[in-house]
Design a protein around this motif. Structure first.
Motif, short mmCIF file in Angstrom:
data_model
loop_
_atom_site.label_atom_id
_atom_site.label_comp_id
_atom_site.label_asym_id
_atom_site.label_seq_id
_atom_site.Cartn_x
_atom_site.Cartn_y
_atom_site.Cartn_z
N GLY A 113 58.81 -19.03 40.61
CA GLY A 113 57.76 -18.10 40.18
C GLY A 113 57.68 -16.85 41.04
N HIS A 114 58.78 -16.50 41.67
CA HIS A 114 58.79 -15.32 42.53
C HIS A 114 58.87 -14.03 41.71
N GLU A 115 57.70 -13.56 41.34
CA GLU A 115 57.67 -12.31 40.57
C GLU A 115 57.57 -11.13 41.51
N GLU A 148 52.06 -11.18 42.72
CA GLU A 148 52.94 -11.41 43.86
C GLU A 148 52.35 -12.34 44.93
N HIS A 149 51.14 -12.84 44.70
CA HIS A 149 50.49 -13.64 45.74
C HIS A 149 51.30 -14.90 46.09
N ASN A 154 54.93 -18.06 49.69
CA ASN A 154 56.22 -18.77 49.83
C ASN A 154 57.06 -18.18 50.96
N ILE A 155 57.00 -16.87 51.15
CA ILE A 155 57.79 -16.26 52.23
C ILE A 155 57.35 -16.85 53.57
N ALA A 183 57.06 -25.60 53.98
CA ALA A 183 57.48 -26.02 52.64
C ALA A 183 57.97 -27.47 52.65
N GLY A 184 58.52 -27.91 53.78
CA GLY A 184 59.20 -29.20 53.83
C GLY A 184 58.28 -30.40 53.99
#
Ligand SMILES: C[S@@+](CC[C@H](N)C(=O)[O-])C[C@H]1O[C@@H](n2cnc3c(N)ncnc32)[C@H](O)[C@@H]1O
Length: 184
Positions: A113-115, A148-149, A154-155, A183-184
């Motif tokens: 979902g990386h818009e 973009e949130h 995620n970054i 993330a892991g």
């Protein structure tokens, strides 16, 4: 009146005078007072501060004056020059780099979902100039476009330090603060 009102006014004047300039095309200022009030609450909870897409540098300058070790990364070199001038004029010690705030090891993935709407993707990383990495920061501030949130979170999940804070501003939603887990 806030001690930062003259800074906010000067930044607004610069923006007004430059709205047609190509380097200001992606620039919109946040509600500085709302961001300032959030920074007040975060004093003592974070030491290192990074503004993603620092524009005229106002938030980094406030953070520096409030005792954070403050940095900003901005894709448009002309805006970085304004930010450095304002930082000196308002006796701040904020450091700015021209470049991309997206770390080089971040893997952009539309399936997650990386818009992207306005985030600039084509300039080189800004971290080397600051001699810092994303994982060095306790608190990251950004004003993403609405879609973009998730990308911004995620970054930090992928490349930042677990437990770091993302403070974001949104024109509709206002201020949001999240603590990012890995993330892991
Ligand atoms: C909405 S403005 C926010 C300005 C300021 N941070 C604030 O909150 O008032 C977004 C800024 O991010 C910059 N920008 C967009 N993508 C970027 C990227 N990948 N790396 C660094 N700066 C970027 C734009 O040039 C613009 O100045």
């Amino acid at each position: 009146m806030s001690e930062f009102q003259p800074l906010w006014d000067e930044a607004a004047e610069i923006w007004d005078a430059n709205t047609e300039e190509p380097s200001f095309r992606g620039y919109v200022s946040a509600d500085y007072r709302a961001v300032y009030e959030s920074l007040v609450l975060l004093q003592g909870h974070a030491r290192t501060f990074l503004e993603w897409g620092s524009g005229l540098g106002v938030v980094s300058i406030m953070a520096s004056r409030m005792g954070f070790e403050a940095y900003g990364i901005e894709a448009e070199a002309e805006l970085v020059e304004y930010a450095r001038l304002l930082s000196r004029a308002y006796q701040a010690d904020a450091k700015f780099a021209a470049g991309n705030f997206m770390p080089e090891d971040f893997e952009w993935n539309p399936a997650r979902g990386h818009e992207i709407s306005r985030t600039v993707m084509d300039s080189g990383s800004g971290y080397a100039e600051l001699d810092m990495e994303l994982r060095d920061f306790d608190l990251i501030y950004a004003y993403p476009w609405p879609e973009e949130h998730d990308l911004y979170q995620n970054i930090i999940q992928d490349c930042g330090r677990p437990g770091s804070l993302l403070l974001s501003y949104d024109a509709q939603e206002g201020i949001n603060l999240v603590r990012i887990q890995s993330a892991g």
